[in-house]
Motif scaffolding. Sequence first.
Motif, PDB file in Angstrom:
ATOM      1  N   GLY A 171       0.792  -1.214   0.000  1.00 16.79           N
ATOM      2  CA  GLY A 171       0.000   0.000   0.000  1.00 16.79           C
ATOM      3  C   GLY A 171       0.826   1.266   0.000  1.00 16.79           C
ATOM      4  O   GLY A 171       2.025   1.261   0.295  1.00 16.79           O
ATOM      5  N   ASP A 173       0.658   3.953   1.931  1.00 16.29           N
ATOM      6  CA  ASP A 173       1.127   4.432   3.235  1.00 16.29           C
ATOM      7  C   ASP A 173       2.421   3.741   3.645  1.00 16.29           C
ATOM      8  O   ASP A 173       3.341   4.371   4.180  1.00 16.29           O
ATOM      9  CB  ASP A 173       0.055   4.195   4.302  1.00 16.29           C
ATOM     10  N   GLN A 264      -5.039   6.612  -3.899  1.00 15.02           N
ATOM     11  CA  GLN A 264      -4.529   5.485  -3.123  1.00 15.02           C
ATOM     12  C   GLN A 264      -4.607   5.783  -1.625  1.00 15.02           C
ATOM     13  O   GLN A 264      -4.997   4.924  -0.828  1.00 15.02           O
ATOM     14  CB  GLN A 264      -3.080   5.190  -3.526  1.00 15.02           C
ATOM     15  N   GLU A 268      -7.030   3.792   1.170  1.00 15.99           N
ATOM     16  CA  GLU A 268      -6.447   3.135   2.336  1.00 15.99           C
ATOM     17  C   GLU A 268      -6.956   3.724   3.650  1.00 15.99           C
ATOM     18  O   GLU A 268      -7.187   2.999   4.618  1.00 15.99           O
ATOM     19  CB  GLU A 268      -4.919   3.255   2.297  1.00 15.99           C
ATOM     20  N   ARG A 269      -7.121   5.048   3.668  1.00 16.20           N
ATOM     21  CA  ARG A 269      -7.354   5.723   4.947  1.00 16.20           C
ATOM     22  C   ARG A 269      -8.812   6.024   5.258  1.00 16.20           C
ATOM     23  O   ARG A 269      -9.146   6.360   6.396  1.00 16.20           O
ATOM     24  CB  ARG A 269      -6.578   7.052   4.974  1.00 16.20           C
ATOM     25  N   TYR A 304      -8.032  -2.780  -4.778  1.00 15.31           N
ATOM     26  CA  TYR A 304      -6.947  -2.135  -4.023  1.00 15.31           C
ATOM     27  C   TYR A 304      -7.389  -1.891  -2.576  1.00 15.31           C
ATOM     28  O   TYR A 304      -6.658  -2.180  -1.640  1.00 15.31           O
ATOM     29  CB  TYR A 304      -6.566  -0.817  -4.693  1.00 15.31           C
ATOM     30  N   ARG A 305      -8.610  -1.379  -2.409  1.00 19.49           N
ATOM     31  CA  ARG A 305      -9.114  -1.127  -1.048  1.00 19.49           C
ATOM     32  C   ARG A 305      -9.226  -2.423  -0.261  1.00 19.49           C
ATOM     33  O   ARG A 305      -8.868  -2.478   0.921  1.00 19.49           O
ATOM     34  CB  ARG A 305     -10.462  -0.419  -1.116  1.00 19.49           C
ATOM     35  N   PHE A 308      -5.865  -3.601   1.027  1.00 23.37           N
ATOM     36  CA  PHE A 308      -5.224  -2.813   2.071  1.00 23.37           C
ATOM     37  C   PHE A 308      -6.240  -2.283   3.092  1.00 23.37           C
ATOM     38  O   PHE A 308      -6.007  -1.285   3.744  1.00 23.37           O
ATOM     39  CB  PHE A 308      -4.453  -1.636   1.438  1.00 23.37           C
ATOM     40  N   ARG A 309      -7.343  -3.006   3.258  1.00 25.90           N
ATOM     41  CA  ARG A 309      -8.377  -2.592   4.193  1.00 25.90           C
ATOM     42  C   ARG A 309      -7.876  -2.430   5.629  1.00 25.90           C
ATOM     43  O   ARG A 309      -8.356  -1.554   6.345  1.00 25.90           O
ATOM     44  CB  ARG A 309      -9.550  -3.580   4.180  1.00 25.90           C
ATOM     45  N   ALA A 311      -5.497  -0.877   6.611  1.00 27.49           N
ATOM     46  CA  ALA A 311      -4.972   0.476   6.774  1.00 27.49           C
ATOM     47  C   ALA A 311      -6.068   1.507   6.950  1.00 27.49           C
ATOM     48  O   ALA A 311      -5.814   2.639   7.304  1.00 27.49           O
ATOM     49  CB  ALA A 311      -4.114   0.857   5.573  1.00 27.49           C
TER      50      ALA A 311
END
Length: 314
Positions: A171, A173, A264, A268-269, A304-305, A308-309, A311
């Motif tokens: 990811g 981050d 991105q 992630e956030r 993608y989400r 990296f969920r 995060a």
Amino acid sequence: MQKIALVLFDGARLFDTAVVDEVWGARSGPGAELRKCAETKDPVRLTGGAVLTPERGFSWLRTADLVFVPGLADVDARPSPALLAALRSAHRAGAQVAGLCLGAFVLGAAGLLDDRPASTHWRFTTELARRHPRAHVDPGVLYTGADGVWTSAGVAAGIDLCLHLVRLAQGADAAAAIARSMVTAPFRSGGQAQFITAPTPPPGDEPLAAVRERALRELRRPLTVAELAGWASMSERTFARRFVAETGTTPLRWLLDQRIARAQQLLERSALPVAEIASCCGFGSAVSFRQHFTRQVGVAPSRYRADFRPAITS
């Protein structure tokens, strides 16, 4: 746990091995297992007289998720048949394989560049294309890749490729955190030029830096080259020429890279819907966002989400 193999051989560039160790060693934390691999367990002599002791043989490459090949000190050096066979075997087993700088010549000798994009240090792109005519050599980009085969330009571009692969695996981050700890740029897209005409503007003459800062604040809305040029009080033609000279990429390409990077972070956030993220990042529609994101990152925004969920914090 992602398994990372760093290939060692006599005459490999010390800098490239150090880059992989910096990015994928302690800085990547518990999410990565880095092992140094060679044909035998005998110590390997790198450039500058440094000596490293391998931890694994080439058989470990078949179990790896990502295999790094450092650059050659001598472009005319012949990689061992065992190394070439191990790289082919690792790629067939599903590993991604990355050649840093003149490591592209090793991948070419293994046949892994055939019908794929490739890059290396700009001084050697002509030679790479001559030796491997089936490779699609791009002499200008920092790094490139397809079908799990990656190559980068010289020296610092190896850091850029490593951080890009961290982004794909862990990811944005995580890649940004590693970049901060290394005190290096967190995001340079592969399509950026290997070198720029004016790497540092004259003191007191940084109108385009101010334009870029303003553009980042206003990414939510559509921005045109004409508008950016107006901010700099330049004609579009002069602005575009100066922008490429200062950044190594075009204004529109730079804007797209920044929109994708912002997306991105939001994926992630935050828990914002994809359509709202598309709007926040200045894409004309959710469909356009998905197309650009998938083309550049390699997976759809929703995937993608999901990847990296952990995060996501809100």
